[in-house]
Design a protein around this motif. Structure first.
Motif, PDB file in Angstrom:
ATOM      1  N   ARG A  51       0.820  -1.216   0.000  1.00 47.09           N
ATOM      2  CA  ARG A  51       0.000   0.000   0.000  1.00 47.09           C
ATOM      3  C   ARG A  51       0.848   1.256   0.000  1.00 47.09           C
ATOM      4  N   LEU A  54       2.229   1.790  -3.512  1.00 44.77           N
ATOM      5  CA  LEU A  54       1.174   2.252  -4.425  1.00 44.77           C
ATOM      6  C   LEU A  54       0.630   3.618  -4.041  1.00 44.77           C
ATOM      7  N   ARG A  55       1.183   4.206  -3.006  1.00 40.51           N
ATOM      8  CA  ARG A  55       0.702   5.511  -2.499  1.00 40.51           C
ATOM      9  C   ARG A  55      -0.777   5.452  -2.111  1.00 40.51           C
ATOM     10  N   LEU A  56      -1.203   4.302  -1.585  1.00 46.16           N
ATOM     11  CA  LEU A  56      -2.557   4.231  -1.039  1.00 46.16           C
ATOM     12  C   LEU A  56      -2.539   4.732   0.393  1.00 46.16           C
ATOM     13  N   ARG A  80      -1.720  10.808 -10.420  1.00 44.84           N
ATOM     14  CA  ARG A  80      -2.704   9.956 -11.105  1.00 44.84           C
ATOM     15  C   ARG A  80      -2.180   9.522 -12.466  1.00 44.84           C
ATOM     16  N   ARG A  83       0.369   6.755 -12.148  1.00 40.59           N
ATOM     17  CA  ARG A  83      -0.192   5.481 -11.685  1.00 40.59           C
ATOM     18  C   ARG A  83      -0.376   4.486 -12.839  1.00 40.59           C
ATOM     19  N   GLN A  87       0.781  -0.753 -11.281  1.00 38.60           N
ATOM     20  CA  GLN A  87      -0.553  -1.293 -11.062  1.00 38.60           C
ATOM     21  C   GLN A  87      -0.593  -2.339  -9.963  1.00 38.60           C
ATOM     22  N   MET A  88      -1.808  -2.790  -9.647  1.00 36.53           N
ATOM     23  CA  MET A  88      -1.952  -3.729  -8.538  1.00 36.53           C
ATOM     24  C   MET A  88      -3.000  -4.780  -8.853  1.00 36.53           C
ATOM     25  N   PHE A  90      -5.295  -7.471  -6.515  1.00 33.16           N
ATOM     26  CA  PHE A  90      -5.633  -7.763  -5.125  1.00 33.16           C
ATOM     27  C   PHE A  90      -5.850  -9.255  -4.896  1.00 33.16           C
ATOM     28  N   ALA A  96     -12.277  -6.620  -5.152  1.00 35.31           N
ATOM     29  CA  ALA A  96     -11.460  -5.639  -5.850  1.00 35.31           C
ATOM     30  C   ALA A  96     -12.221  -4.850  -6.914  1.00 35.31           C
TER      31      ALA A  96
END
Ligand SMILES: Nc1ncnc2c1ncn2[C@@H]1O[C@H](COP(=O)(O)OP(=O)(O)OP(=O)(O)O)[C@@H](O)[C@H]1O
Ligand SMILES: [Mg+2]
Lengths: 258, 276
Positions: A51, A54-56, A80, A83, A87-88, A90, A96
């Motif tokens: 996280r 991913l800069r969450l 943005r 990004r 990518q991610m 889950f 997700a």
């Protein structure tokens, strides 16, 4: 040059009023087209690292370099836009996705947001993405809850590769799948990596899976790096107590040993 | 289809739906059955009901046709009630979503505003608003909406607070979606069901508030309203009680119908949820 360079990354939370570091001064690098696995017992900070990368969530200290730039310095529209490259996927493919979404909408979003294809062109792109991950293009019209778990994880991968990223973070991305489906998805990931040189930050507690897909592994314990190195070498001969415990706990590995 | 059948299983829901259907039919048929101005004089004043079949429910103090007024009043009540409730739900959902999704200072500020609106009794708020701006249909709708949006805002916020932690919201951020798009396209639609469950209570309250405003002479003077009719009849309550009783009963039945229907809907969705 490394693709992702994480140094001294730290994230603190409070537990029972006292601060504790979920991620404590963690440093590692991922090269282009490489798979780095993060392993470690439950609560060792693997998902928190994902996280953060991913800069969450934002770190309390440390640096994240991505594609040669300071990833933590980005914000707003610039973040943005970047990004697209990171990518991610889950663990739970049902959670997700927006429960109201269709497969087409899930894949349309990244194409639209990053101006990858015009509105008229997008249906063709979506069909191509679905075929790329081994799904029938006719699936596009289906609701996300109407397809199987394995199909859903393929859609998640299709969404992750839609923006042509250089790195995909996979947090337990195959753990929730049946063993047979798991093999197919790992095969797909390896194939994508070979063809498009995508790097993976591959989080898993399954050392068998890690040995099959990862080049290098970092073993975490309570937020700190216990040991790291070549995946096969570390798994064959773990040095740290956590590493040994993880290998002990993996039945298939013990059986495979000579 | 299944849900519809489940809805019509309880007698309360059937009764509620019948009342609402009748009311809607009245509202829609009003200009057809009683074309022309319902406030025009139709005959001698204060005719009792069931005597002259050209004015079945009699006439009021000024000789206006009570039945025509009742039909046209249904139109006003329903229109104001539905418009005000829709506006209240919309404002509430938007404010609640913004507060819950943005968090921090924005949440703090929006919720203090919500508190402020909630501490003032909602009827006083509507009353003050109409007396300042002046009575017209749009103002009445706005006044009622202004006094009713706080409930939906709180419910929406609570729902959004739980939804925003879900993986799919993180997923939307990962693909670079704009926060406003995440809030209104990804989160809000999934937060709506409990907000919409409030709609029957809000519509009923809006209709009652409209009636109360009209009763106090703060309704749109160019429209027949049930509240206005009750107020009109009050001056001759002893000699011609039907003038207040007829619109009063219509009002009670309407509110009852809305409550029963709302209960039926909630019940049928609750059952379907526990079954699935
Ligand atoms: N938002 C939070 N607030 C407080 N503590 C947190 C928060 N998120 C994570 N933690 C704590 O940080 C530690 C690391 O959690 P994390 O989810 O990264 O572990 P993990 O290695 O992914 O574990 P698992 O294998 O079970 O997924 C845990 O002790 C967890 O309780
Ligand atoms: Mg985890």
């Amino acid at each position: 040059m490394s693709l992702l360079a994480v140094s001294n990354l730290t994230k603190r939370y409070h537990r029972g009023g006292k601060p504790f570091a979920a991620v404590d001064e963690v440093s590692f690098e991922v090269g282009p087209g490489e798979t780095l696995a993060l392993a470690g017992p439950s609560g060792s900070g693997k998902s928190t690292i994902a996280r953060l990368v991913l800069r969450l969530i934002e770190p309390d200290a440390g640096r994240i370099g991505f594609e040669g730039a300071d990833f933590l310095a980005l914000s707003g529209a610039a973040l943005r836009a970047r990004r697209a490259r990171l990518q991610m996927v889950f663990q739970d493919p049902l959670a997700a996705f927006n429960p109201r979404a269709t497969v087409a909408r899930v894949l349309d979003d990244p194409l639209r947001i990053h101006n990858i294809a015009s509105r008229a062109e997008r249906p063709r792109r979506i069909a191509a993405l679905l075929e790329r991950v081994g799904l029938d293009a006719g699936l596009a019209a289906r609701a996300i809850h109407e397809i199987s778990g394995g199909q859903r994880q393929r859609v998640a991968i299709a969404r992750a590769i839609a923006t042509r990223p250089s790195l995909i973070v996979l947090d337990e991305a195959v753990s929730a799948l049946d063993v047979s489906v798991r093999g197919q998805i790992l095969e797909l990931l390896l194939d994508l990596q070979r063809r498009e040189r995508i790097a993976y930050l591959f989080i898993s507690h399954d050392l068998g899976v890690i040995r099959a897909v990862a080049h290098r592994v970092v073993i975490l314990d309570a937020g700190r790096i216990a040991e790291s190195g070549d995946a096969r070498a570390v798994i064959a001969n773990p040095q740290s107590p956590v590493g040994k415990a993880l290998v002990e706990a993996a039945p298939r590995l013990t059986r495979n040993r000579p | 289809m299944n849900r519809l059948r489940r809805f019509f299983r309880t007698p309360e829901a059937i009764a509620g739906a019948l009342i609402l259907a009748l009311l809607a039919a009245m509202a829609l048929a009003a200009p057809l059955l009683f074309p022309g101005d319902p406030q025009a004089i139709a005959g001698p004043a204060l005719q009792p009901p069931f005597q002259d079949w050209s004015v079945p429910l009699g006439t009021d103090r000024l000789g206006r046709n009570v039945l025509a007024e009742l039909f046209h009043g249904a139109r006003t009540s329903l229109a104001v009630g539905l418009a005000a409730a829709a506006a209240a739900l919309l404002i509430g959902a938007v404010v609640g979503t913004l507060a819950g999704f943005a968090g921090g200072l924005i949440d703090e500020a929006l919720m203090r505003v919500t508190d402020a609106f909630q501490t003032v009794p909602s009827f006083l708020l509507a009353l003050a608003f109409v007396s300042i701006v002046g009575p017209s249909l749009g103002v009445v709708v706005a006044a009622i909406a202004l006094s009713a949006w706080t409930g939906p805002a709180r419910v929406a916020r609570a729902e959004v607070l739980s939804i925003r932690e879900r993986d799919y919201v993180a997923g939307a951020r990962v693909i670079g979606m704009h926060p406003l798009e995440i809030a209104f396209r990804e989160v809000l639609p999934n937060a709506l069901p409990p907000v919409l469950a409030l709609s029957s209570v809000i519509v009923a309250a809006a209709i009652l508030t409209e009636a109360a405003l009209s009763f106090l002479g703060l309704g749109d003077p160019n429209r027949v309203t049930w509240g206005g009719m009750i107020a009109e009849g009050r001056t001759v309550l002893r000699t011609a009680p039907f003038l207040s009783v007829v619109p009063g009963v219509a009002l009670v039945l309407t509110v009852l119908g809305i409550y029963l229907t709302g209960e039926g809907v909630v019940e049928s969705t609750a059952v379907s949820r526990s079954l699935s």
